[in-house]
Design a protein around this motif. Structure first.
Motif, PDB file in Angstrom:
ATOM      1  N   TRP A 116       0.860  -1.184   0.000  1.00  0.00           N
ATOM      2  CA  TRP A 116       0.000   0.000   0.000  1.00  0.00           C
ATOM      3  C   TRP A 116       0.899   1.237   0.000  1.00  0.00           C
ATOM      4  CZ3 TRP A 116      -4.496  -1.246   4.039  1.00  0.00           C
ATOM      5  CH2 TRP A 116      -5.354  -2.207   3.470  1.00  0.00           C
ATOM      6  N   GLU A 146       0.525   3.576   3.251  1.00  0.00           N
ATOM      7  CA  GLU A 146      -0.747   3.533   3.979  1.00  0.00           C
ATOM      8  C   GLU A 146      -0.726   2.303   4.881  1.00  0.00           C
ATOM      9  OE1 GLU A 146      -4.114   4.750   1.832  1.00  0.00           O
ATOM     10  OE2 GLU A 146      -5.534   3.574   3.010  1.00  0.00           O
ATOM     11  N   ARG A 147      -0.997   2.539   6.150  1.00  0.00           N
ATOM     12  CA  ARG A 147      -0.964   1.463   7.164  1.00  0.00           C
ATOM     13  C   ARG A 147       0.412   0.796   7.220  1.00  0.00           C
ATOM     14  NH1 ARG A 147      -5.082   4.033   9.061  1.00  0.00           N
ATOM     15  NH2 ARG A 147      -6.930   3.892   7.770  1.00  0.00           N
ATOM     16  N   ASN A 198      -5.516   2.288  -2.974  1.00  0.00           N
ATOM     17  CA  ASN A 198      -6.087   3.628  -3.151  1.00  0.00           C
ATOM     18  C   ASN A 198      -5.139   4.369  -4.093  1.00  0.00           C
ATOM     19  OD1 ASN A 198      -8.234   3.285  -1.241  1.00  0.00           O
ATOM     20  ND2 ASN A 198      -6.710   3.472   0.378  1.00  0.00           N
ATOM     21  N   LYS A 225      -9.435  -1.563  -6.699  1.00  0.00           N
ATOM     22  CA  LYS A 225     -10.388  -1.265  -5.623  1.00  0.00           C
ATOM     23  C   LYS A 225     -11.399  -0.295  -6.218  1.00  0.00           C
ATOM     24  CE  LYS A 225     -10.603   1.030  -1.052  1.00  0.00           C
ATOM     25  NZ  LYS A 225      -9.821   1.504   0.109  1.00  0.00           N
ATOM     26  N   ARG A 273     -11.146  -6.366  -6.139  1.00  0.00           N
ATOM     27  CA  ARG A 273     -11.389  -6.531  -4.689  1.00  0.00           C
ATOM     28  C   ARG A 273     -12.875  -6.518  -4.350  1.00  0.00           C
ATOM     29  NH1 ARG A 273      -9.022  -2.748  -1.181  1.00  0.00           N
ATOM     30  NH2 ARG A 273      -8.163  -4.244   0.287  1.00  0.00           N
ATOM     31  N   LYS A 283     -11.497 -10.245   1.314  1.00  0.00           N
ATOM     32  CA  LYS A 283     -10.906 -10.120   2.656  1.00  0.00           C
ATOM     33  C   LYS A 283     -11.353 -11.300   3.506  1.00  0.00           C
ATOM     34  CE  LYS A 283      -9.858  -5.237   3.068  1.00  0.00           C
ATOM     35  NZ  LYS A 283      -9.832  -4.017   3.888  1.00  0.00           N
ATOM     36  N   ASP A 315     -13.230  -6.007   8.339  1.00  0.00           N
ATOM     37  CA  ASP A 315     -11.968  -5.418   7.908  1.00  0.00           C
ATOM     38  C   ASP A 315     -10.817  -5.775   8.836  1.00  0.00           C
ATOM     39  OD1 ASP A 315     -10.152  -3.932   6.591  1.00  0.00           O
ATOM     40  OD2 ASP A 315     -10.944  -1.981   7.149  1.00  0.00           O
ATOM     41  N   PHE A 316     -10.232  -6.944   8.686  1.00  0.00           N
ATOM     42  CA  PHE A 316      -8.971  -7.268   9.355  1.00  0.00           C
ATOM     43  C   PHE A 316      -8.951  -6.999  10.864  1.00  0.00           C
ATOM     44  CE2 PHE A 316      -7.127  -5.871   5.030  1.00  0.00           C
ATOM     45  CZ  PHE A 316      -7.171  -7.157   4.518  1.00  0.00           C
ATOM     46  N   GLU A 333      -2.326  -3.317  11.060  1.00  0.00           N
ATOM     47  CA  GLU A 333      -3.151  -2.117  11.212  1.00  0.00           C
ATOM     48  C   GLU A 333      -4.002  -2.159  12.478  1.00  0.00           C
ATOM     49  OE1 GLU A 333      -5.770  -1.400   7.927  1.00  0.00           O
ATOM     50  OE2 GLU A 333      -6.753   0.285   8.925  1.00  0.00           O
ATOM     51  N   TYR A 334      -4.761  -3.231  12.614  1.00  0.00           N
ATOM     52  CA  TYR A 334      -5.673  -3.351  13.763  1.00  0.00           C
ATOM     53  C   TYR A 334      -5.109  -4.276  14.839  1.00  0.00           C
ATOM     54  CZ  TYR A 334      -9.238  -1.193  10.786  1.00  0.00           C
ATOM     55  OH  TYR A 334      -9.966  -0.327   9.984  1.00  0.00           O
ATOM     56  N   HIS A 387      -6.053   4.095  14.021  1.00  0.00           N
ATOM     57  CA  HIS A 387      -6.401   2.730  14.442  1.00  0.00           C
ATOM     58  C   HIS A 387      -5.464   2.088  15.459  1.00  0.00           C
ATOM     59  CE1 HIS A 387      -8.827   2.257  10.433  1.00  0.00           C
ATOM     60  NE2 HIS A 387      -9.370   3.101  11.300  1.00  0.00           N
TER      61      HIS A 387
HETATM   62  C1  BDP Z   1      -8.790  -0.560   5.609  1.00  0.00           C
HETATM   63  C2  BDP Z   1      -7.720   0.463   5.740  1.00  0.00           C
HETATM   64  C3  BDP Z   1      -7.634   1.388   4.581  1.00  0.00           C
HETATM   65  C4  BDP Z   1      -7.617   0.602   3.286  1.00  0.00           C
HETATM   66  C5  BDP Z   1      -8.794  -0.345   3.234  1.00  0.00           C
HETATM   67  C6  BDP Z   1      -8.748  -1.275   2.037  1.00  0.00           C
HETATM   68  O1  BDP Z   1      -7.960   1.218   6.931  1.00  0.00           O
HETATM   69  O2  BDP Z   1      -6.468   2.163   4.741  1.00  0.00           O
HETATM   70  O3  BDP Z   1      -7.637   1.450   2.209  1.00  0.00           O
HETATM   71  O4  BDP Z   1      -8.794  -1.161   4.354  1.00  0.00           O
HETATM   72  O5  BDP Z   1      -8.477  -2.459   2.236  1.00  0.00           O
HETATM   73  O6  BDP Z   1      -8.478  -1.548   6.537  1.00  0.00           O
HETATM   74  O7  BDP Z   1      -8.983  -0.860   0.929  1.00  0.00           O
END
Ligand code: BDP
Length: 671
Positions: free
Chosen positions: A142, A150-151, A193, A273, A310, A351, A356-357, A384-385, A520
């Motif tokens: 990312w 990102e993350r 993104n 995405k 995705r 996923k 979300d993870f 991330e989480y 997060h």
């Molecule tokens: C979330 C993240 C974000 C990602 C999104 C994704 O917070 O930054 O863009 O997933 O997977 O967990 O697209």
């Protein structure tokens, strides 16, 4: 521009030998596989240091003790079909043979050999017959072209800085080695993104750099993909639409793809995405995701390219209005009805969980629901989480639970691993992908222990049935060969329980989301409760949890039976997912015999004590640890403890105030 550090700290591939061997390595590379250049380099960089002397020849002189070649080049009769990436290692007439059908198999065979050499296995006792379970063993970066990730919790991007490519060949080769050494065979280099800058990666401005990277990675069996912006025909193509059914749009993509393959014959394809979290997509034109994906897939098809599309598609601007707007339902609701409507080079990327993870979620019901559509599972290696590479959280136990989960999609014993590998669905499962945790930090992953997550991901993607304990031990033995055995044992035992410890001091019983919005990390019980992201816990004075039963959002019905009914029924719903599926009073009694409120108090107090126990164990080895490693981990542990204390105090206080129920052990809850 910041320079990229190539002088990497030890990882499983680069640690020095603690017990040098007494043999010479006389290696013959027989045949003309281009991969031999890579194997030669790997041998010089990594294997040679274990032997008293190393010599490499390009034919079998009869004197070599290790011979590498394809069945054809060696003129040997082939053993059972192990495919293009499989390999066999055996000893014959006092020499070791590494043999494969194709050259990528030779590469993986060599890595296997290297691992055994590191672990001290006598040369002629090395033996293997391997083939990967999954076609794609992919990672997703990312990374953004400004150098941010990102993350990302391991420093800046390995690929980009200041709007351009870092182009550091040594660093890229070390990284390619790291990935391919655990069997990873595909990657994207840029964020899903896709912002304005990265949209241009497919233009002539950046294609030479992408081509350079793709060629380098290809030398290690890694296929390069790019994430693209669905609206590129508008943002960089000058069209006024990205409607997938417009001929001008399809033509534009065909021209781009032709140009890309003109520079990069090994190019893998795109990851998209779309219609998610403010990204453009076919919904803007009233088209389906199949329309959008198939148009792109058609452009890639003549070149053998793939389109990863995705399934993380949900409306992030709606609240929970009625049962249909439960975010957990979204991926299935969008994609299950389209099963069979996608072109055969489209691969849906799902996923692992429906949200979300999170540290704990149910497995996505879309896995198993797709019977005629290619798909991969998407995991998150970057934490991330799960503690952001500050807190130790070794994730292979979580992934193994997911992979072993019985979906009952084709009757009993239809595990996720069997589905994503294609074994249970005639090849529609195409493997695994994961958001990676690496960056420019010297140790690649921020926390040294977090390297084990990348290692474990590679191992499970290659063989989901591998014993978890063996993976953890192998990683520690290869990474810290210089530490006494008992210290490695401590590291392994900390790693092995760290996910459950992290779970115990964060959000309880599968409820998820009580994190600080935005970044997060750390607790914020109501951080996401009153915003429109679809991430709620619905706590009030009477109870807590999300009702996803048939009376609630009816999410349970997305599962095959008897899985749905098991979750529906309060008596059979597993404790650890109770609040993911049910809204219950604080006094509800879990199968463990505790009430929900007492479980919340106990697990949060225990979690903090466990982190203290990690620290005590680490301190007990202080004399045996090199100062730098001791300090590195100690500093992280201190931060983890502060985080765990904050989680405990916020969550316990919140639920004490909500429920008015005292801790039955009379411990002090911060009020
Ligand atoms: C979330 C993240 C974000 C990602 C999104 C994704 O917070 O930054 O863009 O997933 O997977 O967990 O697209």
């Amino acid at each position: 521009m910041e320079t990229v550090t190539t002088d990497r700290e030890a990882c499983w591939l680069t640690t020095e030998s603690s017990k040098p061997r007494t043999e010479k390595l006389l290696l013959s590379l027989v045949g003309d596989a281009p991969m031999f250049a890579t194997i030669r380099r790997l041998c010089q960089n990594h294997a040679a240091k274990f032997f008293v002397e190393t010599a490499i020849t390009d034919r079998d002189t009869g004197k070599s003790n290790v011979i590498i070649g394809t069945w054809t080049s060696l003129g040997k009769e082939s053993t059972p079909n192990l495919g293009s990436e499989g390999y066999t290692i055996f000893s014959e007439e006092g020499r070791l043979w590494i043999v494969a059908e194709e050259e990528r198999g030779l590469l993986y065979g060599f890595y296997h050999f290297l691992k055994e050499i590191q672990l001290g296995t006598p040369l002629l006792e090395i033996s293997a017959q391997e083939k990967p379970a999954n076609v794609f063993r992919m990672i997703n970066h990312w990374d953004n072209m400004d150098g941010s990730v990102e993350r990302g919790y391991a420093g800046r991007s390995l690929f980009f800085e200041g709007g351009s490519f870092t182009k550091d060949e040594d660093c890229m080769r070390s990284y390619a080695e790291l990935l391919s050494s655990v069997g990873i065979n595909a990657l994207t280099i840029n964020n899903v993104n896709v912002h304005e800058q990265e949209s241009a990666l497919i233009t002539n401005r950046w294609l030479p750099e992408v081509a350079w990277l793709a060629k380098l990675f290809q030398e290690y069996g890694l296929t390069l993909f790019l994430s693209i912006n669905y609206a590129s025909p508008i943002t960089i193509g000058g069209l006024d639409t990205a409607d997938p059914l417009e001929t001008s749009v399809a033509d534009w993509w065909e021209r781009q793809v032709e140009r890309i393959y003109g520079s990069i014959p090994s190019f893998g394809g795109f990851v998209v995405k779309a219609d998610s979290e403010h990204r453009p997509g076919p919904f803007s034109y009233g088209r389906t995701h199949a329309d959008g994906a198939n148009m792109l897939a058609k452009a890639l098809k003549p070149y053998g390219g793939h389109l990863f599309w995705r399934c993380f598609v949900y409306d992030c601007l709606q609240d929970w209005r009625d049962r249909s707007t439960d975010r957990a339902r979204a991926a299935y609701d969008h994609f299950a009805p389209l099963d069979g409507a996608f072109a055969d080079n489209v691969i849906l990327q799902i996923k692992s969980g429906p949200m979300d993870f999170q540290v704990r979620e149910a497995v996505s019901p879309l896995i198993g629901a797709l019977k005629q559509t290619k798909h991969v599972i998407e995991l998150q290696i970057t934490q991330e989480y799960t503690g952001q590479q500050i807190d130790v959280c070794y994730l292979p136990p979580q992934w193994k639970e997911i992979l072993d989960f019985d979906t009952h999609a084709n009757g009993k014993d239809t595990t996720v691993a069997d589905l994503v590998s294609g074994r249970a669905n005639g090849g529609f499962g195409q493997g695994m992908t994961a958001v990676v945790n690496t960056g420019r930090d010297e140790n690649w992953t921020g926390h040294s222990f977090a390297q084990a997550n990348l290692y474990g991901y590679g191992q499970l993607a290659w063989n989901p049935k591998r014993c978890l304990h063996a993976i953890a031990e192998e990683w520690a033995d290869r990474t810290y060969p210089y530490l006494p055995k008992n210290v490695r044992k401590t590291i392994v035992s900390i790693q092995e329980c760290s996910w459950i410890v992290y779970e115990s001091y964060t959000s309880p019983l599968g409820i998820g989301w009580m994190v600080n919005p935005g970044h997060h990390y750390g607790p914020n019980v109501n951080g996401y409760e009153f915003s429109p992201w679809g991430t709620y816990h619905f706590s009030d004075r009477n109870g807590l949890g999300v009702d996803r039963t048939r009376k609630g959002s009816n999410y349970v019905s997305q599962y095959a039976e008897p899985v749905g009914s098991r979750y529906e029924n309060l008596q059979t719903c597993p404790d650890e997912l109770l609040l993911f599926f049910h809204h219950v009073p604080y006094t509800h009694v879990l199968t463990s015999g505790k009430t929900v409120i007492q479980h919340i108090y106990d697990s949060h107090f225990d979690g903090v004590e466990q982190v203290k126990a990690f620290i005590a164990a680490w301190e007990s080895h202080k004399q045996e640890l090199p100062e730098a490693l001791y300090q590195h981990v100690r500093v992280k542990f201190d931060a983890q403890l502060a985080n765990a204390v904050e989680w405990r105090d916020q969550v316990n206080t919140y639920y004490y105030r909500m429920s008015g129920i005292e801790d039955k052990h009379g411990r002090t809850i911060y009020r």
